[in-house]
Scaffold this motif. Structure first.
Motif, PDB file in Angstrom:
ATOM      1  N   ILE A 216      72.299  -0.205  -0.545  1.00 11.28           N
ATOM      2  CA  ILE A 216      70.931  -0.667  -0.787  1.00 11.28           C
ATOM      3  C   ILE A 216      70.015  -0.043   0.256  1.00 11.28           C
ATOM      4  N   PRO A 217      69.002   0.717  -0.147  1.00 15.32           N
ATOM      5  CA  PRO A 217      68.147   1.395   0.821  1.00 15.32           C
ATOM      6  C   PRO A 217      67.542   0.490   1.890  1.00 15.32           C
ATOM      7  N   VAL A 218      67.189  -0.768   1.563  1.00 13.77           N
ATOM      8  CA  VAL A 218      66.597  -1.645   2.581  1.00 13.77           C
ATOM      9  C   VAL A 218      67.663  -2.350   3.416  1.00 13.77           C
ATOM     10  N   THR A 242      49.387  -7.401 -15.635  1.00  9.71           N
ATOM     11  CA  THR A 242      50.744  -6.864 -15.713  1.00  9.71           C
ATOM     12  C   THR A 242      51.418  -7.485 -16.932  1.00  9.71           C
ATOM     13  N   ASN A 243      51.766  -6.674 -17.896  1.00  9.67           N
ATOM     14  CA  ASN A 243      52.297  -7.187 -19.161  1.00  9.67           C
ATOM     15  C   ASN A 243      53.328  -6.215 -19.719  1.00  9.67           C
ATOM     16  N   GLY A 244      54.517  -6.721 -20.038  1.00 12.31           N
ATOM     17  CA  GLY A 244      55.559  -5.876 -20.587  1.00 12.31           C
ATOM     18  C   GLY A 244      56.349  -5.116 -19.537  1.00 12.31           C
ATOM     19  N   ALA A 245      56.198  -5.508 -18.273  1.00 12.88           N
ATOM     20  CA  ALA A 245      56.881  -4.799 -17.189  1.00 12.88           C
ATOM     21  C   ALA A 245      58.259  -5.377 -16.915  1.00 12.88           C
ATOM     22  N   VAL A 246      59.152  -4.530 -16.432  1.00 13.63           N
ATOM     23  CA  VAL A 246      60.448  -4.960 -15.899  1.00 13.63           C
ATOM     24  C   VAL A 246      60.411  -4.631 -14.415  1.00 13.63           C
ATOM     25  N   LEU A 247      60.272  -5.656 -13.592  1.00 15.91           N
ATOM     26  CA  LEU A 247      60.053  -5.471 -12.160  1.00 15.91           C
ATOM     27  C   LEU A 247      61.382  -5.437 -11.412  1.00 15.91           C
ATOM     28  N   PRO A 248      61.782  -4.291 -10.883  1.00 16.89           N
ATOM     29  CA  PRO A 248      63.039  -4.214 -10.151  1.00 16.89           C
ATOM     30  C   PRO A 248      62.961  -5.019  -8.849  1.00 16.89           C
ATOM     31  N   MET A 249      64.001  -5.773  -8.562  1.00 16.48           N
ATOM     32  CA  MET A 249      64.105  -6.515  -7.307  1.00 16.48           C
ATOM     33  C   MET A 249      65.488  -6.272  -6.745  1.00 16.48           C
ATOM     34  N   ASP A 250      65.710  -5.036  -6.293  1.00 18.44           N
ATOM     35  CA  ASP A 250      67.060  -4.655  -5.877  1.00 18.44           C
ATOM     36  C   ASP A 250      67.079  -3.858  -4.581  1.00 18.44           C
ATOM     37  N   GLY A 251      65.950  -3.848  -3.866  1.00 17.32           N
ATOM     38  CA  GLY A 251      65.889  -3.111  -2.616  1.00 17.32           C
ATOM     39  C   GLY A 251      66.010  -1.616  -2.776  1.00 17.32           C
ATOM     40  N   GLY A 252      65.849  -1.132  -3.996  1.00 16.36           N
ATOM     41  CA  GLY A 252      65.931   0.293  -4.265  1.00 16.36           C
ATOM     42  C   GLY A 252      67.320   0.783  -4.664  1.00 16.36           C
ATOM     43  N   SER A 253      68.235  -0.144  -4.901  1.00 20.39           N
ATOM     44  CA  SER A 253      69.612   0.283  -5.193  1.00 20.39           C
ATOM     45  C   SER A 253      69.786   0.921  -6.551  1.00 20.39           C
ATOM     46  N   SER A 254      68.802   0.762  -7.442  1.00 19.45           N
ATOM     47  CA  SER A 254      68.927   1.384  -8.758  1.00 19.45           C
ATOM     48  C   SER A 254      68.291   2.769  -8.810  1.00 19.45           C
ATOM     49  N   LEU A 255      67.799   3.238  -7.679  1.00 22.69           N
ATOM     50  CA  LEU A 255      67.175   4.565  -7.640  1.00 22.69           C
ATOM     51  C   LEU A 255      68.227   5.668  -7.781  1.00 22.69           C
TER      52      LEU A 255
END
Length: 255
Positions: A216-218, A242-255
């Motif tokens: 995890i980058p952070v 903000t509508n229709g968004a999928v907000l990543p909350m993974d500390g950048g691990s899905s990059l």
């Protein structure tokens, strides 16, 4: 509206499914402590009442027993809520389940139970809540639906949790479909996609946890403030566009 109230959820009515533990509890706690009148729903009625009583030490929280794995249970839950509240500002579809098994032995029962709870129930929760959401949307500034997706719906992970990954990916896409349909009614629909947060679904050995954190980058796992802050943003005036968004909350691990 002044800028100092941009992130306020004070006085809003919220319903959080699966709100007695894990990410659902983190979300409920954040809403309660920031002034939202919060209802938590779960199958275990006594657990709901106990958690609600604990959270009410810092605000207003009510426990509602409900089984949202069936449409009948969803209808019953929203009927009970409708007897107590005239509108619903915030719906958090958080209840979920995971089943992990090798591909050769992954059962149809496990598949159906996971997909039904993680995906189908979210749609029918929105459908059943529409009358209350529309009343909130009519008052403004907007009503908010927030679906708890997953990093597992954004990329393929190492676990053999086929139904979970498919359901979360489907939930992300369905979020966009709902957002496009309900946006004109002043109802926003978004999803959060958590990575590793402390919960019953993410119990890791100390060795595995160190390895995961290293990816995890952070360099840490998620904390309650991370998920609560994201939900409060989406539910407040700050997130109204903000509508229709999928907000990543993974500390950048899905990059």
């Amino acid at each position: 509206m002044t800028m100092k109230n941009l992130f306020s959820v004070s006085g809003k009515v919220a319903l959080v499914t699966g709100g007695t533990s894990g990410i659902g509890l983190m979300i409920a706690q954040g809403l309660v402590e920031n002034g939202a009148i919060t209802y938590i729903a779960g199958r275990n009625g006594s657990a709901c009442q106990e958690v609600a009583a604990s959270l009410s030490a810092n605000g207003t929280c009510h426990g509602l027993q409900g089984d949202i794995s069936t449409n009948e249970g969803i209808q019953a839950l929203l009927h009970t809520l409708g007897e107590r509240e005239t509108h619903l500002d915030i719906l958090v579809n958080n209840a979920g389940a995971m089943s992990e098994a090798p591909i050769d032995s992954f059962s149809e029962t496990d598949w159906d139970s996971v997909v039904d709870l993680n995906l189908k129930s979210a749609f029918f929760m929105v459908q059943a809540a529409l009358p209350l959401l529309r009343k909130a949307a009519a008052k403004g500034p907007h009503a908010s639906v927030i679906n708890t997706g997953s990093i597992g719906g954004r990329r393929v992970g190492p676990k053999e949790n086929y139904a979970y990954a498919a359901a979360k990916a489907g939930l992300h896409h369905m979020t966009g479909s709902l957002a496009k349909r309900l946006g004109p009614e002043n109802i926003t629909v978004n999803a959060i996609a958590p990575g590793i947060f402390p919960s019953r679904m993410t119990v890791l050995s100390e060795e595995m946890l160190k390895m995961v954190i290293g990816m995890i980058p952070v360099r840490r796992v998620g904390e309650p403030e991370d998920v609560a802050g994201s939900v409060i943003y989406l539910a407040s005036r700050a997130g109204g566009f903000t509508n229709g968004a999928v907000l990543p909350m993974d500390g950048g691990s899905s990059l």
